[in-house]
Design an enzyme around this catalytic site. Structure first.
Site, PDB file in Angstrom:
ATOM      1  N   TYR A  22      31.932  14.851  33.019  1.00  0.00           N
ATOM      2  CA  TYR A  22      33.387  15.005  32.921  1.00  0.00           C
ATOM      3  C   TYR A  22      34.007  14.135  34.011  1.00  0.00           C
ATOM      4  O   TYR A  22      33.711  14.337  35.193  1.00  0.00           O
ATOM      5  CB  TYR A  22      33.705  16.486  33.107  1.00  0.00           C
ATOM      6  N   GLY A 140      35.406  25.730  33.067  1.00  0.00           N
ATOM      7  CA  GLY A 140      34.636  25.256  34.214  1.00  0.00           C
ATOM      8  C   GLY A 140      34.840  26.134  35.438  1.00  0.00           C
ATOM      9  O   GLY A 140      33.906  26.370  36.215  1.00  0.00           O
ATOM     10  N   ARG A 166      13.520  44.732  59.325  1.00  0.00           N
ATOM     11  CA  ARG A 166      13.709  44.158  60.654  1.00  0.00           C
ATOM     12  C   ARG A 166      14.106  45.267  61.635  1.00  0.00           C
ATOM     13  O   ARG A 166      15.098  45.985  61.413  1.00  0.00           O
ATOM     14  CB  ARG A 166      14.796  43.078  60.611  1.00  0.00           C
ATOM     15  N   GLU A 262      36.353  21.968  40.466  1.00  0.00           N
ATOM     16  CA  GLU A 262      37.179  22.483  39.363  1.00  0.00           C
ATOM     17  C   GLU A 262      38.594  22.866  39.819  1.00  0.00           C
ATOM     18  O   GLU A 262      39.220  23.748  39.254  1.00  0.00           O
ATOM     19  CB  GLU A 262      36.504  23.698  38.708  1.00  0.00           C
ATOM     20  N   GLU A 266      43.182  26.186  46.927  1.00  0.00           N
ATOM     21  CA  GLU A 266      44.617  26.067  47.210  1.00  0.00           C
ATOM     22  C   GLU A 266      45.381  25.772  45.910  1.00  0.00           C
ATOM     23  O   GLU A 266      46.473  26.323  45.679  1.00  0.00           O
ATOM     24  CB  GLU A 266      44.867  24.968  48.239  1.00  0.00           C
ATOM     25  N   ARG A 274      52.859  29.723  40.246  1.00  0.00           N
ATOM     26  CA  ARG A 274      53.760  29.211  39.213  1.00  0.00           C
ATOM     27  C   ARG A 274      53.787  30.152  38.018  1.00  0.00           C
ATOM     28  O   ARG A 274      54.856  30.377  37.402  1.00  0.00           O
ATOM     29  CB  ARG A 274      53.311  27.818  38.783  1.00  0.00           C
TER      30      ARG A 274
END
Length: 279
Positions: A22, A140, A166, A262, A266, A274
């Site tokens: 792509y 994607g 541990r 993709e 941000e 929006r």
């Protein structure tokens, strides 16, 4: 694509005998994808391509390159989509990029110099390329979110096992309430991300009008959560987590780029914001 394109290109791609790449990002257009400069000019029954694409997964290795090119005016309405086959004259590639992670996957620049592509290889009508590109990104983003959840779950499982065996100060690390709280937060992040990805996938399958915003939400949450869980798991391993003898450092390096791929996280916030304000 039309039926001829599907019958010609899809069988070998679906069977994975061949691979495709792509090609949207350019050296000068990443998040601002609609400002791309790679241009295709019609010449008879061909387009002549000139320009370059950056950070292309499979660059130099794939068999078909699905390329977003400018065939018209500036902005998204001037972008079209072409399938460029690997043996096309004028198609070349940069060196394999040296990356922090994802080193098992080739990444390279894809370059076009008077590259002649048949008009028959145009996907959709002229001017539909940006819409096609954005539709591809919805799926994607869910794929990348799923990869992040997988990496986080692998690291979570390793950390959960490690803290039970541990010992420090005469007791397993898991006896420490702080460690228990950390595991609880890791498990909660992964479960939240998994549910969001599944909801967004259902909306996308059902062609819900809000699917794009929910895919962005799922991608943002899942990729942040996946990286944070990998990082927390490394911390729980202490110095051993930083060693290449243990798998966590590779998961961490590989998962980091998911917050960029993709569409950066941000940009995911921008898409979500929006969508909220359009209602």
């Amino acid at each position: 694509g039309n039926e001829e394109q599907k019958s010609r290109l899809l069988p070998t791609l679906i069977s994975m005998n061949k691979f495709s790449s792509y090609c949207l990002t350019e050296p000068g257009s990443g998040s601002d994808a609609s400002s791309l400069k790679t241009r295709a000019v019609r010449d008879g029954d061909h387009y002549v391509l000139n320009g370059s694409k950056a950070f292309i997964s499979g660059g130099g290795r794939s068999d078909v390159y699905v390329v977003m090119v400018r065939t018209g005016e500036e902005g998204p309405r001037g972008i079209s989509c072409l399938a460029v086959e690997a043996d096309t004259l004028g198609l070349s590639f940069g060196a394999n990029e040296r990356k922090l992670g994802w080193n098992s996957q080739p990444t390279a620049a894809v370059m076009f110099e008077d590259c002649r592509v048949p008009i028959a290889n145009r996907i959709g009508d002229e001017g539909m390329g940006f819409k096609i590109a954005m539709q591809g990104l919805d799926g994607g983003r869910l794929s990348i979110g799923t990869c992040s959840i997988g990496a986080g779950k692998a690291c979570y499982d390793l950390a959960r096992e490690y803290v039970t065996v541990r010992e420090q100060f005469g007791a397993p690390l898991a006896n420490n309430q702080t460690i228990q709280f950390k595991l609880a937060d890791m498990a909660t992040k992964l479960h939240t991300a998994r549910l969001m990805v599944r909801q967004a996938a259902t909306m996308l399958d059902n062609k819900d009008p809000n699917a794009t915003a929910f895919c962005a939400m799922a991608k943002r949450v899942a990729t942040d959560a996946g990286f944070e869980v990998c990082n927390d798991a490394l911390q729980l391993h202490g110095g051993y987590g930083y060693l290449q003898d243990y798998p966590i450092e590779r998961y961490l390096r590989d998962a980091r780029v998911h917050q960029i791929l993709e569409g950066t996280n941000e940009i995911m916030r921008l898409i979500i914001g929006r969508s909220i304000l359009q209602k």
